[in-house]
Design a protein around this motif. Structure first.
Motif, PDB file in Angstrom:
ATOM      1  N   LEU A 158       6.010 -38.523 -13.242  1.00 34.14           N
ATOM      2  CA  LEU A 158       4.258 -38.969 -14.128  1.00 34.14           C
ATOM      3  C   LEU A 158       4.824 -39.680 -15.101  1.00 34.14           C
ATOM      4  CD1 LEU A 158       3.515 -35.206 -15.408  1.00 34.14           C
ATOM      5  CD2 LEU A 158       2.720 -36.579 -13.012  1.00 34.14           C
ATOM      6  N   PRO A 159       3.776 -40.528 -15.081  1.00 32.20           N
ATOM      7  CA  PRO A 159       4.466 -41.844 -16.753  1.00 32.20           C
ATOM      8  C   PRO A 159       4.398 -41.311 -18.047  1.00 32.20           C
ATOM      9  CG  PRO A 159       2.368 -41.562 -15.592  1.00 32.20           C
ATOM     10  CD  PRO A 159       2.834 -41.137 -14.589  1.00 32.20           C
ATOM     11  N   GLY A 160       4.790 -41.833 -18.713  1.00 26.81           N
ATOM     12  CA  GLY A 160       5.446 -41.425 -20.326  1.00 26.81           C
ATOM     13  C   GLY A 160       6.369 -41.041 -20.759  1.00 26.81           C
ATOM     14  N   PRO A 161       6.669 -39.701 -21.552  1.00 25.85           N
ATOM     15  CA  PRO A 161       7.737 -39.466 -22.055  1.00 25.85           C
ATOM     16  C   PRO A 161       8.377 -38.454 -21.029  1.00 25.85           C
ATOM     17  CG  PRO A 161       6.653 -38.711 -23.567  1.00 25.85           C
ATOM     18  CD  PRO A 161       6.073 -39.893 -23.071  1.00 25.85           C
ATOM     19  N   ALA A 162       9.320 -38.271 -20.672  1.00 21.86           N
ATOM     20  CA  ALA A 162       9.935 -37.419 -20.145  1.00 21.86           C
ATOM     21  C   ALA A 162      10.036 -35.981 -20.370  1.00 21.86           C
ATOM     22  CB  ALA A 162      11.035 -37.884 -18.558  1.00 21.86           C
ATOM     23  N   SER A 163      10.987 -36.154 -21.704  1.00 19.36           N
ATOM     24  CA  SER A 163      11.690 -35.379 -22.354  1.00 19.36           C
ATOM     25  C   SER A 163      10.520 -34.555 -22.725  1.00 19.36           C
ATOM     26  CB  SER A 163      13.120 -36.236 -23.052  1.00 19.36           C
ATOM     27  OG  SER A 163      12.136 -36.956 -23.826  1.00 19.36           O
ATOM     28  N   PRO A 181       9.601 -33.526 -36.597  1.00 21.08           N
ATOM     29  CA  PRO A 181      10.721 -34.385 -37.558  1.00 21.08           C
ATOM     30  C   PRO A 181      10.624 -36.342 -37.134  1.00 21.08           C
ATOM     31  CG  PRO A 181      11.615 -32.704 -37.014  1.00 21.08           C
ATOM     32  CD  PRO A 181      10.155 -32.928 -36.036  1.00 21.08           C
ATOM     33  N   SER A 182      10.932 -36.758 -36.334  1.00 25.85           N
ATOM     34  CA  SER A 182      10.795 -38.590 -36.295  1.00 25.85           C
ATOM     35  C   SER A 182       9.489 -38.702 -36.568  1.00 25.85           C
ATOM     36  CB  SER A 182      11.453 -38.448 -35.135  1.00 25.85           C
ATOM     37  OG  SER A 182      10.228 -37.934 -33.757  1.00 25.85           O
ATOM     38  N   VAL A 183       8.724 -38.193 -36.082  1.00 26.54           N
ATOM     39  CA  VAL A 183       7.542 -39.059 -37.000  1.00 26.54           C
ATOM     40  C   VAL A 183       7.526 -38.974 -38.534  1.00 26.54           C
ATOM     41  CG1 VAL A 183       4.965 -38.952 -37.261  1.00 26.54           C
ATOM     42  CG2 VAL A 183       5.890 -38.361 -35.250  1.00 26.54           C
ATOM     43  N   ILE A 184       7.501 -38.298 -38.827  1.00 25.95           N
ATOM     44  CA  ILE A 184       7.978 -38.247 -40.556  1.00 25.95           C
ATOM     45  C   ILE A 184       9.071 -39.049 -40.859  1.00 25.95           C
ATOM     46  CG2 ILE A 184       8.503 -37.020 -42.499  1.00 25.95           C
ATOM     47  CD1 ILE A 184       6.709 -34.120 -40.969  1.00 25.95           C
ATOM     48  N   ALA A 185       9.742 -39.171 -40.320  1.00 20.10           N
ATOM     49  CA  ALA A 185      11.037 -40.218 -40.940  1.00 20.10           C
ATOM     50  C   ALA A 185      10.733 -41.204 -40.308  1.00 20.10           C
ATOM     51  CB  ALA A 185      12.104 -39.582 -39.905  1.00 20.10           C
ATOM     52  N   LEU A 186      10.366 -41.964 -39.459  1.00 20.88           N
ATOM     53  CA  LEU A 186       9.929 -42.923 -39.074  1.00 20.88           C
ATOM     54  C   LEU A 186       8.544 -43.816 -40.172  1.00 20.88           C
ATOM     55  CD1 LEU A 186      10.400 -43.105 -35.056  1.00 20.88           C
ATOM     56  CD2 LEU A 186      11.187 -44.246 -37.168  1.00 20.88           C
ATOM     57  N   VAL A 187       8.303 -42.793 -40.755  1.00 26.58           N
ATOM     58  CA  VAL A 187       5.881 -43.007 -41.247  1.00 26.58           C
ATOM     59  C   VAL A 187       7.398 -43.292 -42.818  1.00 26.58           C
ATOM     60  CG1 VAL A 187       4.576 -42.539 -42.690  1.00 26.58           C
ATOM     61  CG2 VAL A 187       5.295 -41.911 -40.361  1.00 26.58           C
ATOM     62  N   GLY A 206      10.452 -43.691 -20.076  1.00 34.91           N
ATOM     63  CA  GLY A 206      10.859 -43.306 -21.880  1.00 34.91           C
ATOM     64  C   GLY A 206      10.765 -44.077 -22.448  1.00 34.91           C
ATOM     65  N   GLY A 207      11.222 -43.583 -23.395  1.00 34.11           N
ATOM     66  CA  GLY A 207      10.674 -44.222 -24.911  1.00 34.11           C
ATOM     67  C   GLY A 207      11.421 -46.026 -24.491  1.00 34.11           C
ATOM     68  N   HIS A 208      12.870 -45.800 -24.196  1.00 35.17           N
ATOM     69  CA  HIS A 208      13.279 -47.155 -23.899  1.00 35.17           C
ATOM     70  C   HIS A 208      12.494 -48.537 -23.697  1.00 35.17           C
ATOM     71  CE1 HIS A 208      16.996 -45.671 -25.916  1.00 35.17           C
ATOM     72  NE2 HIS A 208      17.549 -45.008 -25.474  1.00 35.17           N
ATOM     73  N   VAL A 209      12.000 -47.849 -22.479  1.00 38.53           N
ATOM     74  CA  VAL A 209      10.697 -49.665 -21.570  1.00 38.53           C
ATOM     75  C   VAL A 209       9.636 -49.286 -22.322  1.00 38.53           C
ATOM     76  CG1 VAL A 209      10.068 -49.299 -19.375  1.00 38.53           C
ATOM     77  CG2 VAL A 209      11.659 -48.149 -19.626  1.00 38.53           C
ATOM     78  N   PRO A 267      16.315 -38.655 -35.031  1.00 43.59           N
ATOM     79  CA  PRO A 267      16.016 -37.113 -33.480  1.00 43.59           C
ATOM     80  C   PRO A 267      14.642 -36.805 -33.006  1.00 43.59           C
ATOM     81  CG  PRO A 267      16.366 -36.292 -35.839  1.00 43.59           C
ATOM     82  CD  PRO A 267      16.055 -37.758 -36.459  1.00 43.59           C
ATOM     83  N   GLY A 268      15.291 -36.809 -31.528  1.00 39.94           N
ATOM     84  CA  GLY A 268      13.164 -36.526 -31.161  1.00 39.94           C
ATOM     85  C   GLY A 268      12.660 -37.867 -30.567  1.00 39.94           C
ATOM     86  N   PRO A 269      12.099 -37.705 -29.507  1.00 44.46           N
ATOM     87  CA  PRO A 269      11.315 -38.777 -29.152  1.00 44.46           C
ATOM     88  C   PRO A 269      11.002 -39.997 -29.302  1.00 44.46           C
ATOM     89  CG  PRO A 269       9.704 -37.496 -30.012  1.00 44.46           C
ATOM     90  CD  PRO A 269      10.955 -36.701 -30.347  1.00 44.46           C
ATOM     91  N   LEU A 270      11.948 -41.218 -28.824  1.00 44.18           N
ATOM     92  CA  LEU A 270      11.890 -42.650 -28.679  1.00 44.18           C
ATOM     93  C   LEU A 270      10.214 -43.033 -29.213  1.00 44.18           C
ATOM     94  CD1 LEU A 270      14.281 -43.772 -27.592  1.00 44.18           C
ATOM     95  CD2 LEU A 270      14.052 -44.750 -29.213  1.00 44.18           C
ATOM     96  N   PHE A 271       9.027 -41.974 -28.595  1.00 44.63           N
ATOM     97  CA  PHE A 271       7.771 -42.643 -28.497  1.00 44.63           C
ATOM     98  C   PHE A 271       6.887 -42.300 -29.939  1.00 44.63           C
ATOM     99  CE2 PHE A 271       5.225 -42.586 -24.432  1.00 44.63           C
ATOM    100  CZ  PHE A 271       5.688 -43.233 -23.694  1.00 44.63           C
ATOM    101  N   THR A 272       7.717 -41.266 -30.658  1.00 46.57           N
ATOM    102  CA  THR A 272       7.632 -41.359 -31.638  1.00 46.57           C
ATOM    103  C   THR A 272       7.570 -42.923 -32.734  1.00 46.57           C
ATOM    104  OG1 THR A 272       9.804 -41.404 -32.695  1.00 46.57           O
ATOM    105  CG2 THR A 272       7.821 -39.272 -32.224  1.00 46.57           C
ATOM    106  N   PHE A 273       8.317 -44.302 -32.439  1.00 47.62           N
ATOM    107  CA  PHE A 273       7.939 -45.237 -32.566  1.00 47.62           C
ATOM    108  C   PHE A 273       6.803 -46.233 -32.992  1.00 47.62           C
ATOM    109  CE2 PHE A 273       8.335 -50.211 -31.950  1.00 47.62           C
ATOM    110  CZ  PHE A 273       9.119 -50.537 -32.886  1.00 47.62           C
ATOM    111  N   ALA A 274       5.454 -45.371 -32.365  1.00 51.17           N
ATOM    112  CA  ALA A 274       4.195 -45.602 -32.501  1.00 51.17           C
ATOM    113  C   ALA A 274       4.274 -45.568 -33.856  1.00 51.17           C
ATOM    114  CB  ALA A 274       3.946 -44.941 -31.401  1.00 51.17           C
ATOM    115  N   ALA A 275       4.482 -44.018 -34.544  1.00 53.24           N
ATOM    116  CA  ALA A 275       4.087 -43.656 -35.707  1.00 53.24           C
ATOM    117  C   ALA A 275       3.993 -44.873 -36.965  1.00 53.24           C
ATOM    118  CB  ALA A 275       4.468 -43.001 -36.052  1.00 53.24           C
ATOM    119  N   TYR A 276       5.701 -44.803 -36.721  1.00 54.22           N
ATOM    120  CA  TYR A 276       6.240 -46.697 -37.952  1.00 54.22           C
ATOM    121  C   TYR A 276       5.312 -47.928 -37.275  1.00 54.22           C
ATOM    122  CZ  TYR A 276       9.041 -50.552 -39.063  1.00 54.22           C
ATOM    123  OH  TYR A 276       9.445 -51.769 -39.466  1.00 54.22           O
ATOM    124  N   LEU A 277       4.509 -48.156 -36.420  1.00 51.89           N
ATOM    125  CA  LEU A 277       4.004 -49.463 -36.119  1.00 51.89           C
ATOM    126  C   LEU A 277       2.593 -48.815 -36.765  1.00 51.89           C
ATOM    127  CD1 LEU A 277       4.721 -49.875 -31.991  1.00 51.89           C
ATOM    128  CD2 LEU A 277       5.241 -51.373 -34.335  1.00 51.89           C
TER     129      LEU A 277
END
Length: 404
Positions: free
Chosen positions: A68-73, A100-106, A248-251, A282-292
């Motif tokens: 499936l496309p998207g964040p596999a983990s 946790p990673s959303v809060i940290a990145l915000v 995954g997230g790196h892509v 920690p957590g999924p790299l897709f939460t980089f979206a929260a930072y942006l």
């Protein structure tokens, strides 16, 4: 590998929402190292320690999410939450692992943009923890899923292919080719039969989710263009990023850069600062979206971006799971899954070498600390959070020694 009756009852027993939230939140706080490492953390916590699923079922779920496309983990975590505690269990598992990673990145977006995180000692220690975690996962899954000549050959061939041809397309093609090899070579019914899993969501809901996935992908760009709402344009950009990324997230990071930096929505310097922060939490790299999202529109932007980028993962997992038992019971699909599972071991092995090993184990002292962390995990069987703390302290010590 076959579980005893007691283990099967334990693995299939429904769990409470609080239990799912507690375990997933702990993983969200301690799962460093990117999507491949997360599968190792999940394997340790959900399979080895808690036995929520058996080894083969977990491997099949990983194989499904790799397709499936998207964040596999994150999709694996959502799937485990759904199997354990229903539809709301999937939501709770995602919240626990992601918050946790959303809060940290915000917080990074608001307070720490000017910090340089690239060379801090504790971050290097976390990279070494990821090496130990992934090595443990390769060892455990390899013993179960690539234990004979044919499957070991598939695993090594998969590892070689994705290492020598480094692209998301390579991984998808390797999985597809391994499925075909599995269909051709593993025609007999598996001796390790799966007990049917109770998937507590209906096929009707699954079809609705799949239709919603496609409809949003097609209609959001049109709605954004004609309505001209800024928040809808942001939702569309992040939804497409979550829908069209394999690997995954790196892509997804370079795709997000192409989406926002050239148009001036965020500066290249701020984007790179957030990229460094995303590697540190920690957590999924897709939460980089929260930072942006936070950089572009504060808390509201962070919420919109996070929901939009993960929504495709939810819709696809919910759309696939109710058909899973039928897929797994088909003899050809059993053969395909045997091949895919062996390929997943190979992909995990390739990731252990690059980028995890090559970016973390640079000096002999790094290898020594990694070996110690591996022994703590595999032979002392210490909880992952203890190993994470030990890795951080070890990284700080290495940094201090280097400065002397």
């Amino acid at each position: 590998m076959s579980y005893s009756d007691a283990e099967h009852k334990q693995a299939s027993r429904p769990g409470s929402l609080l239990e799912v939230l507690t375990v997933s939140f702990k993983l969200g706080l301690t799962s460093f190292g990117g999507p491949i490492a997360h599968l190792g953390y999940f394997h340790n916590e959900y399979i080895e320690r808690r036995k929520w699923l058996d080894e083969r079922t977990y491997a099949d779920l990983v194989a499904l999410c790799q397709f499936l496309p998207g964040p596999a983990s994150s999709q694996v975590g959502i799937g485990i939450g759904v199997i354990r505690a229903g539809l709301v269990g999937g939501v709770v598992a995602w919240l626990g692992f992601t918050l946790p990673s959303v809060i940290a990145l915000v917080l990074f977006a608001m307070l720490l943009q000017s910090f340089n995180l690239g060379d801090v000692g504790w971050l290097h220690g976390l990279k070494l923890v990821a090496v130990a975690i992934v090595a443990q996962a390769v060892l455990g899954m390899g013993q179960k899923l690539a234990s004979d000549r044919i499957r070991a050959t598939i695993a090594v061939a998969a590892a070689a292919t994705v290492l020598l041809w480094q692209s998301a397309a390579a991984q998808v093609l390797v999985i597809a080719a391994s499925a075909l090899v599995g269909v051709l070579l593993f025609r007999k019914p598996s001796e390790d039969q799966h007990a049917p899993l109770l998937i507590p969501i209906s096929r009707t809901l699954a079809i609705v989710c799949l239709v919603m996935f496609g409809a949003l992908l097609l209609l959001l760009p049109l709605a954004s263009h004609y309505l001209g709402w800024d928040w809808l344009a942001m939702f569309d950009s992040f939804y497409r990023a979550g829908s069209l990324v394999f690997g995954g997230g790196h892509v997804v990071l370079p795709l997000l850069e192409q989406e926002f930096v050239p148009h001036g929505a965020i500066s290249k310097e701020d984007f790179l600062a957030g990229y460094g922060a995303a590697q540190a939490v920690p957590g999924p790299l897709f939460t980089f979206a929260a930072y942006l999202g936070a950089m572009m529109n504060g808390i509201t932007g962070a919420i919109i971006a996070t929901v939009a980028i993960f929504l495709p993962a939810f819709l696809l997992v919910l759309g696939a799971l109710p058909f899973w038992n039928q897929i797994r019971a088909n003899l050809k699909m059993q053969g395909a899954l045997i091949g895919i599972n062996a390929a997943v071991v190979g992909i995990l092995l390739a990731a252990l070498y690059h980028p995890i090993w090559t970016t973390a184990v640079i000096a002999p002292v790094d290898f020594v600390l990694t070996a110690i962390l591996f022994v703590m995990l595999v032979f002392w069987k210490l909880p992952p959070w203890v190993v994470v703390v030990a890795g951080m302290l070890g990284g700080l010590l290495i940094s201090f020694i280097d400065k002397l």
